[in-house]
Design a protein around this motif. Sequence first.
Motif, PDB file in Angstrom:
ATOM      1  N   LYS A   1      41.039  39.549  27.489  1.00 51.57           N
ATOM      2  CA  LYS A   1      42.134  39.292  26.550  1.00 51.57           C
ATOM      3  C   LYS A   1      43.466  39.635  27.211  1.00 51.57           C
ATOM      4  N   GLY A   2      44.403  38.690  27.173  1.00 44.98           N
ATOM      5  CA  GLY A   2      45.685  38.898  27.819  1.00 44.98           C
ATOM      6  C   GLY A   2      45.682  38.647  29.308  1.00 44.98           C
ATOM      7  N   GLY A   3      44.545  38.194  29.857  1.00 43.39           N
ATOM      8  CA  GLY A   3      44.432  37.957  31.292  1.00 43.39           C
ATOM      9  C   GLY A   3      44.843  36.552  31.698  1.00 43.39           C
ATOM     10  N   LYS A   4      44.354  36.122  32.841  1.00 48.48           N
ATOM     11  CA  LYS A   4      44.743  34.835  33.404  1.00 48.48           C
ATOM     12  C   LYS A   4      43.497  33.993  33.657  1.00 48.48           C
ATOM     13  N   ALA A   5      43.439  32.800  33.059  1.00 48.06           N
ATOM     14  CA  ALA A   5      42.282  31.922  33.202  1.00 48.06           C
ATOM     15  C   ALA A   5      42.263  31.245  34.567  1.00 48.06           C
ATOM     16  N   LEU A   6      41.079  30.759  34.929  1.00 46.03           N
ATOM     17  CA  LEU A   6      40.892  30.002  36.179  1.00 46.03           C
ATOM     18  C   LEU A   6      41.446  30.785  37.360  1.00 46.03           C
ATOM     19  N   ALA A   7      40.974  32.009  37.502  1.00 41.29           N
ATOM     20  CA  ALA A   7      41.496  32.902  38.535  1.00 41.29           C
ATOM     21  C   ALA A   7      40.352  33.592  39.261  1.00 41.29           C
ATOM     22  N   GLY A   8      40.678  34.172  40.403  1.00 40.89           N
ATOM     23  CA  GLY A   8      39.689  34.898  41.187  1.00 40.89           C
ATOM     24  C   GLY A   8      40.115  34.961  42.644  1.00 40.89           C
ATOM     25  N   SER A   9      39.187  35.341  43.491  1.00 42.39           N
ATOM     26  CA  SER A   9      39.447  35.353  44.937  1.00 42.39           C
ATOM     27  C   SER A   9      38.814  34.118  45.564  1.00 42.39           C
ATOM     28  N   THR A  10      39.240  33.796  46.758  1.00 43.75           N
ATOM     29  CA  THR A  10      38.715  32.623  47.455  1.00 43.75           C
ATOM     30  C   THR A  10      38.760  32.855  48.954  1.00 43.75           C
TER      31      THR A  10
ATOM     32  N   GLY B   1      45.199  39.223  35.603  1.00 42.33           N
ATOM     33  CA  GLY B   1      46.609  38.954  35.840  1.00 42.33           C
ATOM     34  C   GLY B   1      47.161  39.735  37.005  1.00 42.33           C
ATOM     35  N   GLY B   2      46.259  40.385  37.756  1.00 42.29           N
ATOM     36  CA  GLY B   2      46.684  41.187  38.892  1.00 42.29           C
ATOM     37  C   GLY B   2      46.391  40.498  40.211  1.00 42.29           C
ATOM     38  N   GLY B   3      45.819  41.256  41.118  1.00 41.20           N
ATOM     39  CA  GLY B   3      45.612  40.775  42.477  1.00 41.20           C
ATOM     40  C   GLY B   3      46.361  41.670  43.438  1.00 41.20           C
ATOM     41  N   PHE B   4      46.057  41.537  44.715  1.00 35.47           N
ATOM     42  CA  PHE B   4      46.581  42.478  45.700  1.00 35.47           C
ATOM     43  C   PHE B   4      47.768  41.944  46.505  1.00 35.47           C
ATOM     44  N   TYR B   5      48.218  40.721  46.162  1.00 41.80           N
ATOM     45  CA  TYR B   5      49.368  40.150  46.885  1.00 41.80           C
ATOM     46  C   TYR B   5      50.103  39.186  45.976  1.00 41.80           C
ATOM     47  N   ASP B   6      51.429  39.226  46.029  1.00 46.97           N
ATOM     48  CA  ASP B   6      52.272  38.285  45.286  1.00 46.97           C
ATOM     49  C   ASP B   6      52.714  37.190  46.253  1.00 46.97           C
ATOM     50  N   PHE B   7      52.151  35.993  46.088  1.00 45.66           N
ATOM     51  CA  PHE B   7      52.437  34.909  47.026  1.00 45.66           C
ATOM     52  C   PHE B   7      53.797  34.272  46.778  1.00 45.66           C
TER      53      PHE B   7
ATOM     54  N   GLU C   1      46.301  27.429  40.574  1.00 47.49           N
ATOM     55  CA  GLU C   1      47.183  28.265  41.407  1.00 47.49           C
ATOM     56  C   GLU C   1      46.773  29.728  41.380  1.00 47.49           C
ATOM     57  N   ASN C   2      45.743  30.049  40.586  1.00 48.87           N
ATOM     58  CA  ASN C   2      45.433  31.449  40.318  1.00 48.87           C
ATOM     59  C   ASN C   2      44.348  32.046  41.206  1.00 48.87           C
ATOM     60  N   PHE C   3      43.893  31.284  42.201  1.00 51.62           N
ATOM     61  CA  PHE C   3      42.900  31.825  43.128  1.00 51.62           C
ATOM     62  C   PHE C   3      43.603  32.378  44.363  1.00 51.62           C
ATOM     63  N   GLN C   4      43.245  33.597  44.717  1.00 50.85           N
ATOM     64  CA  GLN C   4      43.957  34.323  45.760  1.00 50.85           C
ATOM     65  C   GLN C   4      43.074  34.592  46.970  1.00 50.85           C
TER      66      GLN C   4
END
Length: 445
Positions: free
Chosen positions: A305-314, A215-221, A389-392
């Motif tokens: 648990k409590g995270g975000k599905a279908l996510a990652g870097s791209t 549910g994190g990442g290094f930038y809020d788009f 929408e969850n790939f950053q």
Amino acid sequence: MAVKHALRAVGFALLAVAAIGVLAYPRPSDRKYPDRKPVRFWHMWSGEWKEVIDKIATQFNESQTEYELIALSVPSGASTKCLLGVAGGDPPDVMAQWEAVIPTWAEKGVIQPLDDLLTPEEKARFDELAYPAVKRIGTFNGKLYALTPTMNLSAVYVNVKQLKEIGVDPYKEFPKTLEDLINLGKRLDRFDKDKTLIRQGFNLGNWNNLAPLFGGGFYDFQKNELTLDRPENVRALETLVAERKRVGFDNIVRFNSGFGPDSGGQWSFLSGKISMVVDGQWRVQQIGKFMPDFEYVIYPIPPPKGGKALAGSTNGNQMIVPSGAKEPKGAIAFIKYWAGLNDPETAADFLNWGGWLPMTSNVAESKKFQAYLTKYPQFRTFVDLMPSENFQPAPPITSQMFVGDTINRVQDLALRGTLTPQQAVESLKAGVAEEVARRKELGYD
């Protein structure tokens, strides 16, 4: 003046070396279509990948009669040479770029926005059909600077035989959480009598790809701001560090040092040294070519648990038009052709040759691409991830390259035990803040 600032950042010593390289670099002399307008295309592929690019260039030239695309492989120092070309008034007309330079080059005027080169109808089609990550990669300050006809994502490759050996049938069951997947990996680990790792059950990948799953990442788009010190980023790094500590840093280093080249059938997953591994979609074609009978399945990386599905870097291969290009219309014609903006069936051919993911949904739905998915059904897992929408991609800021390098550096320090995960995140935030301030002081931003 902006381009001069960009060049100054490269460094005088590097510029001197690169200048010699540019002057000495062979220029294509044989013109198959001398009566057409030449469009110079620089790319960074070599070896078997260069052959794919040459095929794409040939097909473009055979598809129309106005332009001759002249493809030139520049596998070393391409970014610096492009900067020199722009400054000297002789850049390539189009370039394939995968380094972290787009925001900096866009702000400094090194590349031109594509909005004015596309027709309103084409821009509207792109906005409608392009996947979310594609729009994020190519956009800076509200303008489109790159089309990304070939995309990359990661998922979990699973060795069916090795899972069945411990009583798990991955066709019928697979962990729904990252915690359960890590526990499954522990059951697959193998050590010799000296407790030296000889098979890794699950390779988690890297922090950059893991943070969005928490549910994190290094930038809020949405807010257009860096989010380096989010608690979720700390948790992601803690997970990586915990796994490294469990196996042992030196143990992992020795294990990895035993790997040969990861090309062909020598990839550590194919050799059975890793049971489950996070890797990119291009491996599907590699397996089909070199070990077609190897039994494997692919799943999206499950969130914690409590995270975000279908996510990652791209990331992807970005097609740009440098400022001062002599044939910008020919450049955008080639980019649209490769990307399939107007002809998705043709673009599907190129994706199939390179094992890439499409830029837009209409290419994914094309008959040729669907035939590719029939041939390589495992590839569909990656295609199904593209609408998320969850790939950053990398943060779209002018310090993009510095941020990426610093993320990797502090991750390594945390994995070595030199820094705690919290200290690593604090070091990342402080280092980036210092770099941003430095760039402003020097007048780069």
